[in-house]
Design an enzyme around this catalytic site. Structure first.
Site, PDB file in Angstrom:
ATOM      1  N   SER A  99     -46.696 -77.352  28.932  1.00  0.00           N
ATOM      2  CA  SER A  99     -46.965 -76.077  29.604  1.00  0.00           C
ATOM      3  C   SER A  99     -45.761 -75.547  30.392  1.00  0.00           C
ATOM      4  O   SER A  99     -45.028 -76.307  31.021  1.00  0.00           O
ATOM      5  CB  SER A  99     -48.133 -76.272  30.569  1.00  0.00           C
ATOM      6  OG  SER A  99     -48.297 -75.113  31.333  1.00  0.00           O
ATOM      7  N   SER A 105     -46.393 -73.411  32.779  1.00  0.00           N
ATOM      8  CA  SER A 105     -46.987 -72.995  34.058  1.00  0.00           C
ATOM      9  C   SER A 105     -46.344 -73.677  35.272  1.00  0.00           C
ATOM     10  O   SER A 105     -46.131 -73.016  36.294  1.00  0.00           O
ATOM     11  CB  SER A 105     -48.498 -73.244  34.046  1.00  0.00           C
ATOM     12  OG  SER A 105     -49.093 -72.398  33.104  1.00  0.00           O
ATOM     13  N   SER A 107     -56.614 -75.366  30.261  1.00  0.00           N
ATOM     14  CA  SER A 107     -56.412 -75.018  28.844  1.00  0.00           C
ATOM     15  C   SER A 107     -57.192 -76.026  28.011  1.00  0.00           C
ATOM     16  O   SER A 107     -58.034 -76.754  28.548  1.00  0.00           O
ATOM     17  CB  SER A 107     -54.918 -74.989  28.515  1.00  0.00           C
ATOM     18  OG  SER A 107     -54.753 -74.381  27.250  1.00  0.00           O
ATOM     19  N   LYS A 114     -61.493 -75.128  28.683  1.00  0.00           N
ATOM     20  CA  LYS A 114     -61.798 -73.742  29.086  1.00  0.00           C
ATOM     21  C   LYS A 114     -63.288 -73.396  29.028  1.00  0.00           C
ATOM     22  O   LYS A 114     -63.786 -72.654  29.873  1.00  0.00           O
ATOM     23  CB  LYS A 114     -61.021 -72.755  28.211  1.00  0.00           C
ATOM     24  CG  LYS A 114     -59.556 -72.620  28.587  1.00  0.00           C
ATOM     25  CD  LYS A 114     -58.910 -71.553  27.712  1.00  0.00           C
ATOM     26  CE  LYS A 114     -57.564 -71.149  28.240  1.00  0.00           C
ATOM     27  NZ  LYS A 114     -56.978 -70.045  27.497  1.00  0.00           N
ATOM     28  N   ASN A 132     -59.889 -69.838  32.564  1.00  0.00           N
ATOM     29  CA  ASN A 132     -58.540 -70.447  32.565  1.00  0.00           C
ATOM     30  C   ASN A 132     -57.982 -70.620  33.969  1.00  0.00           C
ATOM     31  O   ASN A 132     -56.901 -71.155  34.139  1.00  0.00           O
ATOM     32  CB  ASN A 132     -57.567 -69.651  31.682  1.00  0.00           C
ATOM     33  CG  ASN A 132     -57.070 -68.392  32.366  1.00  0.00           C
ATOM     34  OD1 ASN A 132     -57.744 -67.860  33.253  1.00  0.00           O
ATOM     35  ND2 ASN A 132     -55.925 -67.900  31.959  1.00  0.00           N
ATOM     36  N   ASP A 157     -56.475 -64.308  31.100  1.00  0.00           N
ATOM     37  CA  ASP A 157     -55.763 -64.031  29.838  1.00  0.00           C
ATOM     38  C   ASP A 157     -55.865 -62.554  29.446  1.00  0.00           C
ATOM     39  O   ASP A 157     -54.870 -61.917  29.106  1.00  0.00           O
ATOM     40  CB  ASP A 157     -56.336 -64.889  28.694  1.00  0.00           C
ATOM     41  CG  ASP A 157     -55.855 -66.325  28.772  1.00  0.00           C
ATOM     42  OD1 ASP A 157     -54.773 -66.573  29.339  1.00  0.00           O
ATOM     43  OD2 ASP A 157     -56.574 -67.213  28.260  1.00  0.00           O
ATOM     44  N   GLY A 204     -57.790 -60.887  14.287  1.00  0.00           N
ATOM     45  CA  GLY A 204     -58.125 -62.222  14.778  1.00  0.00           C
ATOM     46  C   GLY A 204     -59.228 -62.126  15.808  1.00  0.00           C
ATOM     47  O   GLY A 204     -59.396 -61.088  16.476  1.00  0.00           O
ATOM     48  N   ALA A 205     -60.022 -63.201  15.910  1.00  0.00           N
ATOM     49  CA  ALA A 205     -61.154 -63.201  16.850  1.00  0.00           C
ATOM     50  C   ALA A 205     -61.317 -64.583  17.476  1.00  0.00           C
ATOM     51  O   ALA A 205     -62.415 -65.033  17.735  1.00  0.00           O
ATOM     52  CB  ALA A 205     -62.417 -62.788  16.116  1.00  0.00           C
ATOM     53  N   GLY A 206     -60.169 -65.235  17.759  1.00  0.00           N
ATOM     54  CA  GLY A 206     -60.210 -66.541  18.414  1.00  0.00           C
ATOM     55  C   GLY A 206     -60.304 -66.379  19.931  1.00  0.00           C
ATOM     56  O   GLY A 206     -60.679 -65.306  20.434  1.00  0.00           O
ATOM     57  N   ALA A 259     -58.028 -66.137  22.377  1.00  0.00           N
ATOM     58  CA  ALA A 259     -57.194 -65.116  23.029  1.00  0.00           C
ATOM     59  C   ALA A 259     -57.734 -63.717  22.717  1.00  0.00           C
ATOM     60  O   ALA A 259     -57.803 -62.858  23.598  1.00  0.00           O
ATOM     61  CB  ALA A 259     -55.746 -65.258  22.560  1.00  0.00           C
TER      62      ALA A 259
HETATM   63  P1  NAP Z   1     -57.481 -69.447  17.910  1.00  0.00           P
HETATM   64  O1  NAP Z   1     -58.611 -69.509  18.885  1.00  0.00           O
HETATM   65  O2  NAP Z   1     -57.201 -70.586  17.030  1.00  0.00           O
HETATM   66  O3  NAP Z   1     -57.702 -68.129  17.017  1.00  0.00           O
HETATM   67  C1  NAP Z   1     -56.826 -67.810  15.971  1.00  0.00           C
HETATM   68  C2  NAP Z   1     -57.345 -66.591  15.238  1.00  0.00           C
HETATM   69  O4  NAP Z   1     -56.386 -66.281  14.225  1.00  0.00           O
HETATM   70  C3  NAP Z   1     -58.685 -66.815  14.542  1.00  0.00           C
HETATM   71  O5  NAP Z   1     -59.474 -65.663  14.615  1.00  0.00           O
HETATM   72  C4  NAP Z   1     -58.268 -67.087  13.099  1.00  0.00           C
HETATM   73  O6  NAP Z   1     -59.155 -66.637  12.139  1.00  0.00           O
HETATM   74  C5  NAP Z   1     -57.047 -66.190  12.978  1.00  0.00           C
HETATM   75  N1  NAP Z   1     -56.153 -66.651  11.896  1.00  0.00           N
HETATM   76  C6  NAP Z   1     -55.377 -67.754  11.891  1.00  0.00           C
HETATM   77  N2  NAP Z   1     -54.715 -67.843  10.718  1.00  0.00           N
HETATM   78  C7  NAP Z   1     -55.097 -66.758   9.990  1.00  0.00           C
HETATM   79  C8  NAP Z   1     -54.777 -66.285   8.695  1.00  0.00           C
HETATM   80  N3  NAP Z   1     -53.909 -66.928   7.911  1.00  0.00           N
HETATM   81  N4  NAP Z   1     -55.365 -65.140   8.266  1.00  0.00           N
HETATM   82  C9  NAP Z   1     -56.236 -64.471   9.051  1.00  0.00           C
HETATM   83  N5  NAP Z   1     -56.597 -64.872  10.289  1.00  0.00           N
HETATM   84  C10 NAP Z   1     -56.028 -66.008  10.743  1.00  0.00           C
HETATM   85  O7  NAP Z   1     -56.093 -69.173  18.690  1.00  0.00           O
HETATM   86  P2  NAP Z   1     -55.874 -68.322  20.017  1.00  0.00           P
HETATM   87  O8  NAP Z   1     -55.802 -69.226  21.168  1.00  0.00           O
HETATM   88  O9  NAP Z   1     -56.813 -67.191  20.025  1.00  0.00           O
HETATM   89  O10 NAP Z   1     -54.369 -67.801  19.767  1.00  0.00           O
HETATM   90  C11 NAP Z   1     -54.096 -66.791  18.838  1.00  0.00           C
HETATM   91  C12 NAP Z   1     -52.608 -66.396  18.940  1.00  0.00           C
HETATM   92  O11 NAP Z   1     -52.330 -65.909  20.244  1.00  0.00           O
HETATM   93  C13 NAP Z   1     -51.640 -67.558  18.714  1.00  0.00           C
HETATM   94  O12 NAP Z   1     -50.531 -67.063  18.027  1.00  0.00           O
HETATM   95  C14 NAP Z   1     -51.254 -67.973  20.128  1.00  0.00           C
HETATM   96  O13 NAP Z   1     -49.986 -68.565  20.181  1.00  0.00           O
HETATM   97  C15 NAP Z   1     -51.242 -66.627  20.831  1.00  0.00           C
HETATM   98  N6  NAP Z   1     -51.522 -66.703  22.283  1.00  0.00           N
HETATM   99  C16 NAP Z   1     -50.626 -66.121  23.129  1.00  0.00           C
HETATM  100  C17 NAP Z   1     -50.873 -66.119  24.484  1.00  0.00           C
HETATM  101  C18 NAP Z   1     -49.882 -65.470  25.403  1.00  0.00           C
HETATM  102  O14 NAP Z   1     -49.956 -65.681  26.621  1.00  0.00           O
HETATM  103  N7  NAP Z   1     -48.981 -64.646  24.899  1.00  0.00           N
HETATM  104  C19 NAP Z   1     -52.032 -66.731  24.994  1.00  0.00           C
HETATM  105  C20 NAP Z   1     -52.945 -67.306  24.101  1.00  0.00           C
HETATM  106  C21 NAP Z   1     -52.664 -67.280  22.737  1.00  0.00           C
HETATM  107  P3  NAP Z   1     -60.603 -67.279  11.855  1.00  0.00           P
HETATM  108  O15 NAP Z   1     -61.418 -66.876  13.041  1.00  0.00           O
HETATM  109  O16 NAP Z   1     -61.024 -66.645  10.620  1.00  0.00           O
HETATM  110  O17 NAP Z   1     -60.379 -68.753  11.763  1.00  0.00           O
END
Ligand code: NAP
Length: 291
Positions: free
Chosen positions: A19, A21, A66, A70, A91, A106, A130-132, A134
């Site tokens: 991290s 942080s 994290s 979370k 978070n 976030d 995307g719908a993870g 973040a």
């Molecule tokens: P996560 O919970 O794993 O979610 C990832 C999302 O991306 C899911 O919806 C997944 O789809 C989708 N995805 C991954 N590979 C894909 C592909 N090949 N085609 C289509 N969709 C795809 O991750 P997260 O924590 O939300 O993070 C997402 C991104 O944000 C990462 O790049 C992370 O590094 C970045 N992030 C940045 C910050 C910041 O402070 N800047 C903070 C948090 C995260 P499915 O739902 O279909 O599996």
């Protein structure tokens, strides 16, 4: 200088040693003359209950959380912000008089990074890829801030219906129209982006083994009135952002979100503003060092 009155803030995650942080918060404590330190602790789900008790026992300012903590922390909180409830993830914990108050910074961090770039999204439409975790934090905060409409694109896999249901609840509770589409519907995606003022990549496409890839099917989606944000900050300019910039769009990478989520937590603990512009280059240097 650490003394008998120095207070403690921390990071509970597993793994915790990656991290940035500690770098961010320790610099800010020093810069603001606050007698506190920030340490990272490797805490997994088994050790979380005892660690949370430790916040009270040791009279800590609070902690950031994290993976994997979370969501599993929610039942242990005495109070939580509306965003934390809607996202279902926390978070940042603020410790006040023996009570643990949960926040999620976030989405706030992302929205601040957008406002900083003068992107006026209130009452407008955005599209998010995307719908993870973040993405959900951003969707909730955007809805709470007053975005009128959000189009969400997600692969049609085993989590599709669950996410669709969760976002329907958020839509109902915030009054923001949220529509979840199959990522494979590229024509619909193009139409949604045409109507949007902001396009966000919240997938992992553009980093690691996907560094050469873009999350959009064609560069025709970009136009100069569109703001384009990528949550990824390493590389600082993904293929998605490069294509967007070359086609006239305003671009924003994920560093602002990282900085402002930390700055918001810092203010919650201390009532002080983090010195953002001093910390921004430190984070870039820290991120480069990890590679
Ligand atoms: P996560 O919970 O794993 O979610 C990832 C999302 O991306 C899911 O919806 C997944 O789809 C989708 N995805 C991954 N590979 C894909 C592909 N090949 N085609 C289509 N969709 C795809 O991750 P997260 O924590 O939300 O993070 C997402 C991104 O944000 C990462 O790049 C992370 O590094 C970045 N992030 C940045 C910050 C910041 O402070 N800047 C903070 C948090 C995260 P499915 O739902 O279909 O599996």
């Amino acid at each position: 200088m650490i003394s008998g009155t120095t207070q403690l803030a921390g990071f509970f995650a597993s793994p915790a040693n990656h991290s940035l942080s500690p770098l961010m918060h320790n610099y800010a404590f020093r810069a603001c003359g606050i007698d506190a330190v920030y340490l990272a602790f490797d805490i997994d789900e088994n050790r979380l209950p005892a660690a949370l008790e430790g916040i009270k026992t040791m009279n800590m300012l609070g902690v950031n959380l994290s993976m994997p903590n979370k969501s599993i922390v929610l039942p242990y909180l005495d109070e939580m912000s509306q965003a934390t409830k809607l996202i279902g993830a926390c978070n940042t914990i603020v410790h006040k008089n023996g009570r643990l108050i949960g926040h999620n910074t976030d989405g706030i961090g992302f929205m601040r990074s957008i406002y900083e770039e003068n992107v006026h999204v209130i009452g407008q439409k955005m599209t998010i890829l995307g719908a993870g975790g973040a993405a959900k934090a951003i969707i909730v905060q955007a809805a709470l801030d007053g975005i009128a409409e959000i189009a969400v694109y997600k692969r049609k896999n085993h989590t599709f219906d669950k996410i669709k249901h969760e976002l329907a609840v958020i839509s109902e509770q915030t009054g923001c129209s949220i529509c979840v589409h199959d990522y494979a519907q590229t024509q619909q995606l193009t139409r949604d982006v045409e109507e949007s003022i902001l396009l966000v990549n919240a997938t992992n496409i553009g980093m690691g083994e996907n560094v050469e890839c873009s999350p959009v099917p064609t560069i025709d989606v970009f136009r100069k009135e569109l703001a384009v944000a990528d949550l990824i900050y390493h590389p600082t300019e993904t293929k998605f952002l490069k294509d967007a910039r070359e086609n006239g769009a305003k671009t924003i990478n994920g560093l602002g979100m990282l900085l402002y989520q930390g700055a918001t937590a810092f203010s919650l603990w201390t009532n002080e503003e983090m010195p953002i512009e001093e910390i921004r280059p430190l984070l870039i240097k820290g991120e480069n060092k990890k590679l």
